[in-house]
Scaffold this active site. Structure first.
Site, mmCIF file in Angstrom:
data_model
loop_
_atom_site.group_PDB
_atom_site.id
_atom_site.type_symbol
_atom_site.label_atom_id
_atom_site.label_comp_id
_atom_site.label_asym_id
_atom_site.label_seq_id
_atom_site.Cartn_x
_atom_site.Cartn_y
_atom_site.Cartn_z
ATOM 1 N N ARG A 78 -1.630 -93.427 -24.360
ATOM 2 C CA ARG A 78 -1.357 -95.306 -24.098
ATOM 3 C C ARG A 78 -0.647 -95.726 -25.204
ATOM 4 O O ARG A 78 -0.915 -94.958 -26.453
ATOM 5 C CB ARG A 78 -1.884 -96.045 -22.693
ATOM 6 C CG ARG A 78 -2.102 -95.982 -21.874
ATOM 7 C CD ARG A 78 -3.748 -96.274 -21.256
ATOM 8 N NE ARG A 78 -5.056 -96.414 -21.982
ATOM 9 C CZ ARG A 78 -5.767 -96.725 -22.676
ATOM 10 N NH1 ARG A 78 -5.280 -97.963 -23.449
ATOM 11 N NH2 ARG A 78 -6.859 -95.937 -23.072
ATOM 12 N N TYR A 206 4.585 -90.959 -19.301
ATOM 13 C CA TYR A 206 2.796 -90.722 -20.134
ATOM 14 C C TYR A 206 1.913 -91.126 -18.603
ATOM 15 O O TYR A 206 1.672 -92.933 -18.676
ATOM 16 C CB TYR A 206 2.143 -90.690 -21.101
ATOM 17 C CG TYR A 206 0.644 -90.452 -21.210
ATOM 18 C CD1 TYR A 206 -0.160 -89.737 -21.227
ATOM 19 C CD2 TYR A 206 -0.108 -92.078 -21.107
ATOM 20 C CE1 TYR A 206 -1.068 -89.592 -21.321
ATOM 21 C CE2 TYR A 206 -1.487 -91.806 -21.357
ATOM 22 C CZ TYR A 206 -1.806 -91.154 -20.804
ATOM 23 O OH TYR A 206 -3.494 -90.837 -20.948
ATOM 24 N N GLY A 208 -1.195 -92.963 -18.012
ATOM 25 C CA GLY A 208 -1.375 -94.145 -18.025
ATOM 26 C C GLY A 208 -0.243 -95.510 -18.217
ATOM 27 O O GLY A 208 -1.010 -95.786 -18.384
ATOM 28 N N LYS A 215 -4.109 -98.127 -14.528
ATOM 29 C CA LYS A 215 -4.662 -99.498 -15.179
ATOM 30 C C LYS A 215 -3.682 -100.194 -15.555
ATOM 31 O O LYS A 215 -4.303 -101.663 -15.164
ATOM 32 C CB LYS A 215 -4.195 -98.278 -16.962
ATOM 33 C CG LYS A 215 -4.306 -97.662 -16.868
ATOM 34 C CD LYS A 215 -6.110 -97.567 -16.865
ATOM 35 C CE LYS A 215 -7.178 -96.452 -17.471
ATOM 36 N NZ LYS A 215 -8.732 -96.649 -17.472
ATOM 37 N N HIS A 235 -13.507 -100.990 -15.428
ATOM 38 C CA HIS A 235 -13.062 -100.080 -16.251
ATOM 39 C C HIS A 235 -14.424 -99.251 -15.846
ATOM 40 O O HIS A 235 -15.068 -99.108 -17.024
ATOM 41 C CB HIS A 235 -12.835 -99.966 -17.896
ATOM 42 C CG HIS A 235 -12.068 -98.742 -18.034
ATOM 43 N ND1 HIS A 235 -12.011 -98.508 -19.612
ATOM 44 C CD2 HIS A 235 -11.433 -97.882 -17.755
ATOM 45 C CE1 HIS A 235 -11.091 -97.345 -19.981
ATOM 46 N NE2 HIS A 235 -11.266 -96.698 -18.272
ATOM 47 N N SER A 257 -11.819 -95.571 -23.110
ATOM 48 C CA SER A 257 -11.780 -94.484 -22.973
ATOM 49 C C SER A 257 -11.975 -93.037 -24.087
ATOM 50 O O SER A 257 -12.171 -93.072 -24.735
ATOM 51 C CB SER A 257 -9.613 -94.362 -23.541
ATOM 52 O OG SER A 257 -9.419 -95.716 -22.594
ATOM 53 N N CYS A 259 -14.857 -91.509 -23.300
ATOM 54 C CA CYS A 259 -16.080 -91.619 -24.189
ATOM 55 C C CYS A 259 -16.999 -90.383 -23.080
ATOM 56 O O CYS A 259 -18.475 -90.995 -23.117
ATOM 57 C CB CYS A 259 -16.817 -91.983 -24.151
ATOM 58 S SG CYS A 259 -16.160 -93.329 -25.898
ATOM 59 N N GLY A 260 -16.360 -89.740 -22.474
ATOM 60 C CA GLY A 260 -17.397 -88.894 -21.248
ATOM 61 C C GLY A 260 -18.066 -89.636 -19.970
ATOM 62 O O GLY A 260 -18.447 -89.471 -19.511
ATOM 63 N N ASN A 263 -17.276 -87.054 -17.093
ATOM 64 C CA ASN A 263 -18.386 -86.353 -17.142
ATOM 65 C C ASN A 263 -19.656 -86.907 -16.919
ATOM 66 O O ASN A 263 -20.769 -85.919 -15.841
ATOM 67 C CB ASN A 263 -19.026 -85.547 -18.296
ATOM 68 C CG ASN A 263 -17.520 -84.469 -19.251
ATOM 69 O OD1 ASN A 263 -16.815 -84.241 -18.697
ATOM 70 N ND2 ASN A 263 -17.889 -83.803 -20.313
ATOM 71 N N ASP A 284 -13.519 -93.849 -13.567
ATOM 72 C CA ASP A 284 -12.663 -94.422 -13.901
ATOM 73 C C ASP A 284 -12.570 -95.960 -13.750
ATOM 74 O O ASP A 284 -12.527 -96.572 -14.608
ATOM 75 C CB ASP A 284 -11.295 -94.224 -14.431
ATOM 76 C CG ASP A 284 -10.421 -94.780 -14.997
ATOM 77 O OD1 ASP A 284 -11.430 -94.568 -16.624
ATOM 78 O OD2 ASP A 284 -8.949 -94.477 -15.842
ATOM 79 N N ASN A 374 -5.620 -85.583 -25.934
ATOM 80 C CA ASN A 374 -5.059 -86.324 -24.512
ATOM 81 C C ASN A 374 -4.425 -85.419 -23.492
ATOM 82 O O ASN A 374 -4.061 -86.310 -22.857
ATOM 83 C CB ASN A 374 -4.949 -87.507 -25.473
ATOM 84 C CG ASN A 374 -4.997 -88.711 -24.024
ATOM 85 O OD1 ASN A 374 -5.840 -88.811 -23.669
ATOM 86 N ND2 ASN A 374 -3.752 -89.411 -24.103
ATOM 87 N N SER A 375 -4.502 -84.041 -23.756
ATOM 88 C CA SER A 375 -3.997 -83.121 -22.670
ATOM 89 C C SER A 375 -4.842 -83.810 -21.181
ATOM 90 O O SER A 375 -6.450 -84.285 -21.348
ATOM 91 C CB SER A 375 -3.796 -82.283 -23.008
ATOM 92 O OG SER A 375 -5.110 -81.497 -23.206
ATOM 93 N N ARG A 376 -4.103 -83.447 -20.230
ATOM 94 C CA ARG A 376 -4.993 -84.493 -18.846
ATOM 95 C C ARG A 376 -4.666 -83.142 -18.002
ATOM 96 O O ARG A 376 -4.056 -82.221 -17.718
ATOM 97 C CB ARG A 376 -4.240 -85.447 -18.938
ATOM 98 C CG ARG A 376 -4.065 -86.638 -19.183
ATOM 99 C CD ARG A 376 -6.108 -87.161 -19.564
ATOM 100 N NE ARG A 376 -5.848 -88.232 -20.226
ATOM 101 C CZ ARG A 376 -6.259 -89.168 -20.192
ATOM 102 N NH1 ARG A 376 -7.527 -89.349 -18.957
ATOM 103 N NH2 ARG A 376 -6.786 -90.401 -21.138
ATOM 104 N N ARG A 407 -18.767 -94.865 -27.946
ATOM 105 C CA ARG A 407 -19.372 -94.475 -28.890
ATOM 106 C C ARG A 407 -19.673 -94.661 -30.681
ATOM 107 O O ARG A 407 -18.487 -95.227 -30.895
ATOM 108 C CB ARG A 407 -17.982 -93.254 -29.079
ATOM 109 C CG ARG A 407 -17.901 -91.655 -30.219
ATOM 110 C CD ARG A 407 -16.459 -91.404 -29.634
ATOM 111 N NE ARG A 407 -16.300 -91.016 -28.864
ATOM 112 C CZ ARG A 407 -16.612 -89.290 -28.656
ATOM 113 N NH1 ARG A 407 -16.976 -88.536 -29.558
ATOM 114 N NH2 ARG A 407 -16.364 -88.845 -27.029
ATOM 115 N N ASN A 503 -28.259 -85.862 -20.260
ATOM 116 C CA ASN A 503 -28.403 -88.207 -20.022
ATOM 117 C C ASN A 503 -28.698 -88.377 -17.799
ATOM 118 O O ASN A 503 -28.681 -89.541 -17.845
ATOM 119 C CB ASN A 503 -26.810 -88.125 -19.941
ATOM 120 C CG ASN A 503 -25.999 -88.064 -21.325
ATOM 121 O OD1 ASN A 503 -26.578 -88.522 -21.964
ATOM 122 N ND2 ASN A 503 -24.708 -88.072 -21.359
#
Ligand code: OXD
Ligand code: MN
Length: 591
Positions: A78, A206, A208, A215, A235, A257, A259-260, A263, A284, A374-376, A407, A503
């Site tokens: 982005r 791209y 985003g 977004k 978000h 963005s 920060c997991g 996951n 997201d 930043n591959s997706r 983070r 976590n």
């Protein structure tokens, strides 16, 4: 329609037809294709994308239905400096957004779009954000000259006829225009016109910047509409935490963005939590509105994951790994000789040889990374083995807790709970995080990122805090608010908390607090778990002392923290609700 247009509209909505005709006349595509969202359409477009070299078919034995894409190497994240909020007054956009008056921006971008689709096809992509029939859902129509966008929107949203069926004859839809132009960064603009519910995105391909549902509509335009209509566009991930007795608690969480969030949204509880399950509703974005039961109800407007690949492995995220085994588009990862994909942090050792994200030969001795940081992956959310089917419920799910997190290598403890809603809003408003590769720019600086919305709030951030405060009156049973930090480090730079599945311990305390089962101790920051309130069993050598260390409140660090919050507060001082200044004073006094 203009003489050049071909393809049959799949709607009779006069407003849609008139707008598409106008944009066709402007962009002058050779053809217009109205997307139905059907499987045949997907096959035809995929075949065309492969033939034109836009997609590479991956190894269908290993990865059925999966394809590979490389974006232009100058177009991988982005671009906040090219992102604009175009409201009538500058004050409405506020000091944290780039602003230009709508008339000026329309003139500039229409000049760039003039004739931009000559020799190309314009795809009309109708899409629905949220479950069909839900009062929380919204429709968008994206006009694009990128086949990659069409195929990605088909994964990320409910795309095709379903959206026009939801819309009917209503004028209430987002008008999105996307053209890649020549992908030159000099002509790259992501412009939002909240008052017109419109978006123009030029010069990028791209995700985003160009998957406009995400977004642009779900957050920037969504937040603006949310304020106007009395709801939240945030978000945030959404999970359902199921206890062994079947009790389900829904939690939403905002992290900046990379920060997991993905996951966390797909967490697998460690073996110690036998019988506990984490169900994923979204990773997201959450749209939340007070429901008739007095609780805040959330939907995930999206239908797919657009996740960061590096670091994703069977260890860090087994559910994501399973979700991306089929029908997934990979962008800017590394490509192996047997047409498989690889990235740094994947389970397999590096391939002896591969093509990197730029398409250059790569070996483990190469200095460059094989996959872009930043591959997706773009994957259907229903591929997730822990997908919560109530994500399709038009009513949404009731949210009992909201978690904010960033983070942070220092200062911020693992977890604490706000004293009340206003204090919770202050925690969200003062969130800070180290910058990551999800946005272009320097990585690793702490910047204030209120509610993880700094790049995504479509209006004045001060008014946004006011909206959060005002909403309290409309929510009879508001969620409790928590703050977490998985990333605290010791003096040697080692993480103090193991993270990932562990976590779950934090999440369990959150759930137990909400359900009235867990104790806590009052501190200057808020309520914190004492060791006896927090499940530390079976933690492989993680001791009570380790827990106390990750929970330490260092008053000196907190004095600096309060001062550094001023960086944002000064910027928006004129608009900041006085309650936030009050909260700051109270914190200083408690410290
Ligand atoms: C994302 C982001 O892609 O936040 O989700 O950048
Ligand atoms: Mn995000």
């Amino acid at each position: 329609m203009t003489s050049k247009a071909t393809g049959k509209p799949n709607t009779t909505n006069p407003e849609v037809l008139a707008w598409v005709e106008k944009m066709t006349a402007l962009c002058q595509p050779d053809q217009v294709h109205w997307c139905s969202g059907s499987d045949e359409e997907k096959s035809t477009l995929t075949a065309e994308a492969v033939e034109r070299g836009i997609l590479i078919q991956l190894n269908q034995q290993k990865l059925p239905g999966c394809y590979y894409h490389r974006s232009n190497s100058n177009d991988v994240a982005r671009v906040e400096q090219c992102t604009f909020v175009c409201t009538e007054s500058e004050e409405e956009a506020g000091p944290t957004n780039n602003w230009m008056p709508p008339s000026q921006m329309y003139a500039k971008l229409h000049a760039l779009a003039d004739g931009s689709m000559r020799g190309r096809t314009m795809y009309v992509v109708p899409y629905l954000m949220g479950p069909p029939g839900s009062p929380l859902s919204k429709v968008g129509v994206e006009l694009t000259d990128s086949i990659y966008v069409v195929l990605s929107m088909r994964i990320m949203t409910r795309m095709g006829n379903i959206a026009f069926e939801h819309l009917g004859e209503s004028r209430d839809f987002n008008r999105g225009l996307h053209s890649m132009l020549d992908l030159s960064p000099d002509r790259r603009f992501i412009a939002h016109f909240p008052q017109d519910n419109a978006i123009i995105s030029l010069g990028s391909n791209y995700g985003g910047n160009v998957l406009l549902g995400k977004k642009c509509l779900a957050l920037r335009i969504g937040s603006y509409l949310g304020r106007k209509e009395g709801w939240f566009a945030e978000h945030m991930l959404i999970v359902g935490v199921e206890a062994p007795n079947g009790e389900k608690t829904y939690v939403a969480a905002a992290f900046p963005s990379s920060c997991g969030k993905t996951n966390f949204a797909m967490m697998v509880p460690p073996p110690h939590f036998n019988g506990w399950k984490i169900w994923t509703l979204g990773d997201d974005i959450a749209w939340m509105r007070p429901g008739p039961d007095g609780m805040l109800h959330a939907i995930n407007p999206e239908a797919g994951f657009f996740g960061v690949a590096p670091g994703t492995s069977r260890k860090s995220n087994p559910n994501a790994m399973q979700a991306i085994q089929k029908d997934t588009i990979y962008t800017n990862v590394a490509l192996t000789s047997d047409l498989d994909v690889w990235w740094e942090g994947k389970d397999e050792p590096p391939p002896r040889e591969a093509l990197d994200w730029r398409g250059n030969r790569w070996t483990p001795d190469s200095k460059e990374k094989a996959a872009h940081p930043n591959s997706r992956f773009t994957a259907p959310i229903e591929n997730n083995p822990m997908f919560a089917t109530e994500a399709n419920d038009p009513k949404g799910v009731p949210i009992s807790a909201i978690i904010f997190g960033g983070r942070r290598a220092t200062t911020l403890p693992l977890v604490y709970e706000a004293f009340n809603w206003v204090h919770g809003v202050y925690l969200g408003a003062t969130m800070g995080s180290e910058t990551t590769a999800a946005a272009a720019g320097q990585v690793g600086q702490v910047r204030r990122d209120p509610m993880a919305m700094l790049p995504f709030c479509g209006y004045n951030m001060g008014f946004y805090f006011r909206h959060w405060l005002n909403m309290r009156k409309r929510i009879k049973n508001p969620p409790r608010i928590f703050n977490v930090n998985w990333f605290r480090k010791d003096e040697e730079g080692n993480f103090l908390w193991p993270g990932f599945g562990e976590n779950m311990r934090v999440l369990k305390w959150v759930v137990d607090r909400v359900q009235g089962r867990a104790g806590a101790q009052e501190t200057p920051l808020g309520w914190v778990p004492r060791p006896q309130d927090f499940d530390l069993e079976d933690m492989n050598g993680f001791t009570v002392e380790d827990f106390q260390k990750v929970q330490t409140i260092n008053v000196e660090e907190w004095r600096r923290e309060v001062l550094s919050q001023d960086e944002l507060f000064m910027k928006i001082y004129a608009f900041i609700p006085k309650e936030m200044i009050f909260q700051r004073e109270l914190l200083v006094a408690r410290l």
